[in-house]
Design an enzyme around this catalytic site. Structure first.
Site, PDB file in Angstrom:
ATOM      1  N   CYS A 145      11.478   4.916  22.823  1.00  0.00           N
ATOM      2  CA  CYS A 145      10.548   5.068  23.938  1.00  0.00           C
ATOM      3  C   CYS A 145       9.600   6.231  23.672  1.00  0.00           C
ATOM      4  O   CYS A 145       8.777   6.157  22.786  1.00  0.00           O
ATOM      5  CB  CYS A 145      11.324   5.220  25.251  1.00  0.00           C
ATOM      6  SG  CYS A 145      10.318   4.852  26.707  1.00  0.00           S
TER       7      CYS A 145
ATOM      8  N   HIS B 208      15.592   0.710  25.414  1.00  0.00           N
ATOM      9  CA  HIS B 208      16.570   1.804  25.420  1.00  0.00           C
ATOM     10  C   HIS B 208      17.981   1.309  25.080  1.00  0.00           C
ATOM     11  O   HIS B 208      18.777   1.042  25.984  1.00  0.00           O
ATOM     12  CB  HIS B 208      16.614   2.445  26.805  1.00  0.00           C
ATOM     13  CG  HIS B 208      15.435   3.293  27.126  1.00  0.00           C
ATOM     14  ND1 HIS B 208      15.306   4.596  26.696  1.00  0.00           N
ATOM     15  CD2 HIS B 208      14.313   3.023  27.833  1.00  0.00           C
ATOM     16  CE1 HIS B 208      14.152   5.093  27.138  1.00  0.00           C
ATOM     17  NE2 HIS B 208      13.531   4.156  27.828  1.00  0.00           N
TER      18      HIS B 208
ATOM     19  N   GLU C  22      20.419   3.029  24.194  1.00  0.00           N
ATOM     20  CA  GLU C  22      21.413   3.995  24.687  1.00  0.00           C
ATOM     21  C   GLU C  22      21.776   3.732  26.149  1.00  0.00           C
ATOM     22  O   GLU C  22      22.736   4.306  26.659  1.00  0.00           O
ATOM     23  CB  GLU C  22      20.906   5.432  24.486  1.00  0.00           C
ATOM     24  CG  GLU C  22      19.915   5.959  25.514  1.00  0.00           C
ATOM     25  CD  GLU C  22      18.480   5.463  25.348  1.00  0.00           C
ATOM     26  OE1 GLU C  22      18.261   4.525  24.562  1.00  0.00           O
ATOM     27  OE2 GLU C  22      17.581   6.011  26.024  1.00  0.00           O
TER      28      GLU C  22
END
Lengths: 90, 235, 766
Positions: free
Chosen positions: B85, B202, B204
């Site tokens: 990002c 994302h 994560e």
């Protein structure tokens, strides 16, 4: 009718916090430009339009600013004539 | 394996990234953007967020941070670098990845799950995925519209450096499945050497079923696996 | 307290050069009545200076002094064994188990959002985040409760899109997930949008810190952003002589949010608190340095002395009056431990922020302000913070509203034309329709802890390192409060509690935001009092004490008040994250059950608004004991893992609720075949908004056990149908009527409603 190019500059009103300008200011200082003591960020808008004459073109742009391009609560604007455009569709 | 998660002023996914790396059993440390020296790490990650508020251009100010010189050197030496990002945006601004991330074509921030197709399963970051596999991963960005000049775009496709693409449930890269107007539905790319990966979604945030998806786990396990196979020689 | 009042008196202060003289007009411009001004003179023992008048005007405003609401607010229950911090601090705090505490609060930014929707909403979010992290808690979630006029107005679309961007951009940048809230569109909010933001923060018990200034001589420090002329009390604009720079256009009132600085301030503040270098911290919010410093002194029973020339300012030539009343954002006032000033500076510098010693704590009970060593204000602190006059007024119900409530709805009980057509209209009403257009602009997953995102009955955030989670919701149906304030307020609390139990959370405590019109009008005061009484009864019945909140009065345009809107922000606790339940149906073949019963009223319903443009009729009655029993029943079903889904039945009635369960987030559509036989008109059965109802689905093998638990709690319950594959369509049959449609048609109505308005039509600028 002629074609004109107008530059509109929209900028934060004096005294109003400009977070973007503040962050850029800080960054320029830390990159070594110690002499930079203020940064304010606005935007430039270029408008090509048909109008009877320069005055009419400028007036139309002023109305556009008040209606749409600038937020009168937070922004000031300046309208300047770049010039008449030669020929069509320049 | 020891991973550096670089925190810039305004990073806000650094903690999530830290926890994701920890979850797959690797060692991880935060590195503040003014710190120097990344030699002790085997991988470097630039997290998402709004470094310097995304003021001026997303990533433009962060890339001037002292640590970025070391990130550039680390990448040049072949070390794996992952930017997610805002991290991807910083990598582009720093020239470690080509192109730029423009404002989303809808002119609004977009935050929801997307589907990604894995285009390459032979990178440092994707070995645990299968080519063509479809992943469910959240996005959350206002400027994720990948753009570059013609030549760069041709090279990216020609060299197979597009690693993730936005797709629909059938795996098709359609206009409707593209959340930001990105060229060719690009969601993630590598550099020429393949050791630098930038991606807008994302992974994560897709580490636990409780939170909606575990499809991000593979990215982190892949990196651990590829480093432990190469580590034998260098360590 | 009276002791302090009597012993602390103001010392003489000569007028400051350039300050205007105090005339009755100047007093009136400061929002003080002649009686209130007399009270100021009594407290001071002399005439106040212009600077002092400004300070009183801010502290004795409704916003800081709660002068029209304080006596009513005292009626609310505020205590429970799990309440760690009740009203009076920056935020309430409750115990959530495993050593964790939850700080939470809601706050309004209605007026600033009406003036500049983007900045108004953004700074509203900023303010509520600071209220949370000044308690020592890390913000983990934001909710937003918004109200606008109808979307057919360009001005309303401008306000709506600006507010949504402002809420989104600020929270997204700081990195706090938005987990829910509500949005209502009704002409009752046409001129006065409601923008309430709620924040939740988590901390370990030992990290709790409060906003108290104590310790004679302890340094006071301003940290964070510099002070500019933002948001200074409107009264200052009436005075020409105010500052050297008299050009009025250079004195902006609008506060501009800087979420980037906020993020740094958040990290710096939490680090400061953990370092032990400070003993107190407070946001410089409304009324800036004035309220933060005097409130900290008031709570500590101490005094403060502040030197204006030491305050870092953004603009030259600011007067003490301006510095004291500036509402520049992203600033904090901290009380440092003596000798720890450099440690405070070091931490702030790491985060690229400023810290400056601007004064000290004193033991003389005074709020004293100096300008280059010369005293410009000297005020007894306690009367300033606690001595604001409070009022109890006569409340009388408006005859006009009573008539609306008692209006005969007879003609509306027989639908014009097809019931399915009305149903599709209702699903496509922005009030019922999917709010994805909004929350897809909000980062909902940052921090990787969001277990239930917006669109659920309540948002849920898991607590890392534990098996627990916290849930939160905001609710209020202003139409119902308008028609009958007391039951309407009870209904708001009840709906919030139902939303929490649907996700599997035990309702625990509330924060409230009382948005009302002008309380000096008897019928508005009536609404305020009745709503508070209703809230009190419901909070007592559900054991959900009030730990704080916000009051926003005078929400009127051209003499027209908004609907009375006491927004309830309720939090709940989930002990086991594996029990979190969705509001969407899970799979075809599951049974659908309705818990609770339809009480038959149609007043105040979305159906009446959508089909007849009407806000009238008797709103649904409410049975607090029945609500409590329903909550307990749902929680027990959840505990025994019997539920596939649970969804509160509210706006749009049973038909809309079933459709929402079937449509989910649009990714996995399901169908419904259901039938319910009630002794009611079809429109009431289908679209009535009776309270106390929850739609659940479960594996057919669990249905008997679900019914048994309902009986045990004396909650009406019946199986009304089955979840089907989407291809089999949606149908709900009631006595004398049916609505049925293909599921994709429902989906289009539901998901396309707001985007088709917002993406198609231009907004009208300011």
């Amino acid at each position: 009718m002629s074609q004109y190019r107008i530059e509109v500059r929209v900028k934060p009103r004096p005294g109003l916090l400009d977070p973007q300008g503040k962050a850029i200011h800080h960054s320029l200082n830390s990159l070594g430009w110690e002499g930079v003591h203020d940064v304010r960020v606005g935007k430039a808008i270029y408008i090509d339009l048909d109008a009877a004459d320069e005055a009419a073109a400028l007036e139309a742009a002023g109305v556009m600013c008040r209606k749409l391009l600038a937020n009168p609560v937070t922004e000031d604007f300046e309208v300047t004539m770049v010039g008449a455009l030669e020929g069509a569709g320049s | 394996m020891k991973v550096a998660v670089v925190t810039f002023p305004g990073s806000n996914c650094d903690y999530d990234l830290y926890k994701a790396v920890q979850q797959v059993g690797a060692e991880v440390e935060f590195v503040w953007h003014r710190e120097r020296g990344l030699q002790r790490f085997e991988a470097v990650m630039l997290p998402g967020g709004f470094s310097y508020g995304d003021y001026l251009r997303a990533g433009a100010i962060a890339r001037m941070s002292p640590v970025m010189e070391d990130v550039v050197a680390f990448a040049a030496a072949g070390g794996p670098v992952l930017g997610i990002c805002n991290g991807f945006q910083i990598l582009c601004e720093a020239g470690l990845l080509p192109g730029a991330l423009m404002r989303n074509d809808v002119l609004r921030f977009r935050s929801h799950d997307v589907l990604l197709r894995v285009e390459r399963d032979d990178t440092l970051f994707t070995g645990d995925y299968e080519k063509g596999q479809i992943l469910r991963i959240p996005i959350a960005h206002g400027e994720g519209n990948f753009e570059a000049d013609e030549e760069t775009l041709r090279a990216l496709e020609g060299d197979g450096r597009v690693v993730f693409r936005y797709v629909d449930a059938n795996g098709e890269a359609t206009e409707a499945s593209n959340p930001n107007g990105s060229w060719h539905n690009i969601a993630g790319i590598t550099n020429e050497a393949g050791n630098v990966l930038g991606m807008m979604p994302h992974p994560e945030r897709a580490m636990e079923a409780l939170l909606g998806s575990t499809d991000g786990v593979g990215l982190f396990t892949s990196l651990v696996a590829s480093l432990s196979t190469t580590a034998g020689g260098s360590a | 307290m009276s002791q302090a009042d009597a012993t602390v008196t103001a010392s003489p202060v000569p007028p400051r050069d350039g300050d205007p003289a105090i005339t009755p007009e100047v007093v009136a411009d400061h929002g003080l009545s002649p009686e209130e001004y007399e009270r100021v003179r009594t407290v001071m023992g002399r005439d106040p200076t212009f600077t002092e008048l400004g300070v009183f005007s801010a502290m004795w405003s409704e916003h800081c002094g709660y002068k029209n609401s304080k006596r009513l607010l005292r009626l609310l229950p505020t205590k429970a064994p799990w309440v760690i911090q009740g009203p009076g601090e920056n935020a309430g705090v409750i115990d959530v188990g495993d050593g964790y505490a939850l700080a939470f609060k809601i706050e309004s930014h209605n007026h600033p959002s009406a003036v500049e929707p983007y900045q108004g909403a953004a700074t509203g979010v900023g303010g509520i985040l600071r209220d949370i992290f000044t308690m020592g808690a890390r913000p983990v979630a934001v909710l937003d409760s918004l109200r606008f006029g109808d979307l057919d107005s360009g001005r309303v679309r401008y306000l709506f899109s600006g507010v949504v961007s402002g809420v989104g951009d600020y929270g997204n940048c700081v990195g706090i997930p938005n987990i829910g809230g509500e949005v209502v569109f009704d002409r009752g909010y046409e001129g006065n949008p409601i923008v309430n933001a709620m924040c939740l923060g988590l901390m370990k018990h030992e990290d709790l810190i409060t906003a108290v200034a104590s310790g004679d001589g302890a340094p006071l420090m301003a940290v964070g952003a510099r002070t500019g002329r933002d948001g200074i009390h409107g009264a200052t604009f009436a005075s020409e002589e105010l500052s050297e720079d008299a050009d009025e256009s250079s004195r902006p009132q609008v506060q501009v949010g800087d979420p980037f600085t906020e993020k740094l301030l958040l990290e710096a503040s939490l680090e400061l608190i953990a370092s032990g270098a400070i003993s107190g911290i407070q946001d410089m919010g409304a009324a800036g340095i004035t309220s933060s410093a005097s409130e900290m002194a008031g709570r500590g029973g101490s005094g403060v002395e502040i030197e204006m020339s030491a305050v870092p300012v953004r603009e030259a030539g600011m007067t003490p009056y301006e510095i004291l009343l500036s509402e520049s954002q992203e600033r904090m006032l901290v009380v440092a431990e003596p000798g720890q000033e450099d440690e405070v500076r070091r931490i702030l510098e790491k985060w690229e922020l400023e810290a400056a010693v601007i004064g000290r704590v004193t033991d003389d009970g005074k709020f004293r302000v100096l300008e280059n060593g010369r005293v410009v204000a000297d005020i007894p602190a306690l009367p300033l913070t606690e001595g604001c006059p409070t009022y109890e007024r006569e409340g009388v119900e408006s005859e006009e509203i009573r008539a609306l409530r008692e209006a005969d709805l007879g003609e509306h009980l027989i639908p014009e034309g097809d019931l399915t057509r009305s149903f599709l209209l209702l699903l496509g009403s922005p009030n019922v329709a999917s709010k994805q257009w909004i929350y897809h602009q909000y980062d909902t997953t940052v921090r990787s802890s969001t277990a239930v995102r917006p669109g659920g009955d309540a948002g849920v955030i898991r607590i890392r390192g534990t098996n627990r989670a916290v849930a939160a919701t905001t609710d209020c149906n202003g139409r119902l409060v308008y028609l009958e304030p007391k039951t309407g307020a009870m209904a708001a609390v009840a709906e919030a509690a139902r939303n929490l139990v649907c996700v599997g959370a035990v309702p625990t405590a509330i924060t409230n935001n009382l948005n009302f019109g002008n309380p000096l009008k008897a019928h508005i005061y009536h609404q305020l009092r009745e709503a508070v009484l209703g809230m009190r009864d419901a909070c007592e019945a559900f054991e959900t004490p009030v730990t704080g909140g916000n009051v926003s009065l005078f929400n009127e345009t051209d003499g027209r008040a908004i609907y009375p809107t006491p927004v309830i922000g309720m939090v709940g606790i989930i002990e086991d994250v594996s029990r979190i339940t969705s509001n969407s149906f899970r799979e075809a073949g599951d049974d659908i059950l309705l818990l609770g019963a339809n009480t038959g009223e149609l007043g105040g319903s979305e159906y009446l608004y959508v089909t007849a443009g009407l806000v009238a009729g008797q709103p649904p009655s409410i049975d607090l004991e029945g609500e409590r029993a329903l909550q307990q029943a749902v929680l027990q079903m959840n505990h025994e893992r019997l539920l596939a889904s649970a969804h509160d039945c509210s706006q749009g009635g049973l038909a809309s609720t079933l459709a929402e369960c079937a449509l989910g987030n649009g990714e996995a559509l399901l169908g419904v075949r259901a039938e319910i036989d009630e002794e009611l008109r079809p429109v009431v059965s289908l679209f009535g908004e009776s309270h106390g109802r929850v739609v659940i689905s479960c594996d057919p093998n669990n249905t008997a056990e679900v019914l048994r638990i309902a009986r045990l709690h004396e909650v009406p319950a019946r199986r009304i149908g089955s979840v089907t594959p989407a291809s089999e369509g949606f149908s709900l049959t009631v006595r004398g009527g049916v609505v049925s449609a293909p599921v994709d048609r429902l989906a289009r109505a539901f998901f396309d409603a707001i985007p088709s308005i917002m993406d198609a039509s231009p907004t009208t600028g300011p």
